[in-house]
Design an enzyme around this catalytic site. Structure first.
Site, PDB file in Angstrom:
ATOM      1  N   HIS A 166       0.842  -1.197   0.000  1.00 47.95           N
ATOM      2  CA  HIS A 166       0.000   0.000   0.000  1.00 47.95           C
ATOM      3  C   HIS A 166       0.879   1.249   0.000  1.00 47.95           C
ATOM      4  CE1 HIS A 166      -2.694   3.147   1.387  1.00 47.95           C
ATOM      5  NE2 HIS A 166      -3.637   2.431   0.812  1.00 47.95           N
ATOM      6  N   GLU A 173      -3.579   2.027  -7.356  1.00 43.43           N
ATOM      7  CA  GLU A 173      -3.965   3.180  -6.542  1.00 43.43           C
ATOM      8  C   GLU A 173      -2.966   4.317  -6.767  1.00 43.43           C
ATOM      9  OE1 GLU A 173      -6.421   2.005  -2.888  1.00 43.43           O
ATOM     10  OE2 GLU A 173      -4.343   1.672  -2.362  1.00 43.43           O
TER      11      GLU A 173
HETATM   12  P1  PGA Z   1      -9.085   6.523  -0.037  1.00 40.31           P
HETATM   13  O1  PGA Z   1      -7.964   5.432   0.266  1.00 40.31           O
HETATM   14  O2  PGA Z   1     -10.299   5.781  -0.513  1.00 40.31           O
HETATM   15  O3  PGA Z   1      -9.298   7.239   1.242  1.00 40.31           O
HETATM   16  O4  PGA Z   1      -8.548   7.402  -1.118  1.00 40.31           O
HETATM   17  C1  PGA Z   1      -7.791   4.317  -0.569  1.00 40.31           C
HETATM   18  C2  PGA Z   1      -6.683   3.457  -0.059  1.00 40.31           C
HETATM   19  O5  PGA Z   1      -5.736   3.975   0.552  1.00 40.31           O
HETATM   20  O6  PGA Z   1      -6.694   2.232  -0.239  1.00 40.31           O
END
Ligand code: PGA
Length: 235
Positions: A88, A157
């Protein structure tokens, strides 16, 4: 589809139990057939029997031992946890985990047959450096990772979209997912500022097999609404 909630460093143990119970009732009452994952804070890990899969946001590449502040496989085993989030952006960029550390972690939990949600994504300055630089950066995050692992889920992401309210355009998500699908046939989630207002559109996109949700998933009713969207699409 796969709908995942990353609760990060939020909610207490009691609130998490309530959250998962409410989610479980929702799934059962609505005959939800989607895969629903929840990653609670470490101190809120618990045994859960039902349709919600509880995973760990992190663990060290060890069964047990002298790794102060970390947990290992033994502590996950206690709660029958067999799912883990690796790579992550907050682990990479805030905590400072290197690709080498992540590969070690990946291989350790892969050997144990864990379901691994492996995250990739570029920071803003990399995106601004252009498409080629961006893909080069993301490609490095695939280095050392067994992209054919049967229990692998990948989450794209973009770092600049996490917790900021910003998202790539829907066209951009489709284009990047198309390229990432060439690197691995694993299910590919999109994450970064997914909320009730944009989840339906994101879930409907080609090459999107689900979503990884942070802030908006803290409200169980919002998370349930997103699950409902996925159920209706039933891709
Ligand atoms: P967020 O975070 O939905 O608050 O943007 C997503 C994540 O970190 O997996």
């Amino acid at each position: 589809m796969i709908i995942a909630a990353n609760l990060k460093t939020n909610l207490t143990r009691l609130k998490t139990i309530k959250y998962i119970d409410e989610l479980e009732s929702f799934l059962q009452q609505n005959n939800i057939s989607q895969e629903v994952l929840v990653f609670p804070a470490m101190s809120s890990l618990n045994q859960h029997i039902g349709n919600v899969t509880v995973g760990a946001q992190n663990a060290y590449a060890t069964k047990n031992g002298a790794f102060t502040g970390e947990i290992g496989e033994e502590q996950l085993e206690e709660f029958s946890i067999k799912t883990i989030l690796i790579g992550h952006s907050e682990r990479r960029h805030v905590i400072g985990e290197t690709q080498e550390m992540l590969v070690k972690k990946f291989n350790f939990y892969k050997e144990l047959g864990y379901k691994i949600v492996y995250c990739v994504g570029e920071p803003l300055e990399v995106r601004e450096a252009g498409h080629d630089k961006m893909m080069e950066y993301i490609s490095k995050q695939y280095e050392g990772i067994d992209t054919n692992y049967e229990n692998l889920i990948i989450a794209y992401e973009p770092v600049w979209a996490i917790g900021t309210g910003l998202t790539p355009t829907l066209e951009d998500i489709v284009a990047i997912h198309k390229e990432l699908k060439e690197k691995s046939h694993a299910p590919l989630l999109y994450g970064g500022s997914v909320k009730v207002t944009n989840a339906k559109n994101v879930l409907a996109l080609d090459g999107v097999d689900g979503i990884l949700v942070g802030s908006a998933a803290l409200y169980v009713d919002h998370f349930c609404t997103m699950i409902e969207y996925a159920q209706k699409l039933n891709k």
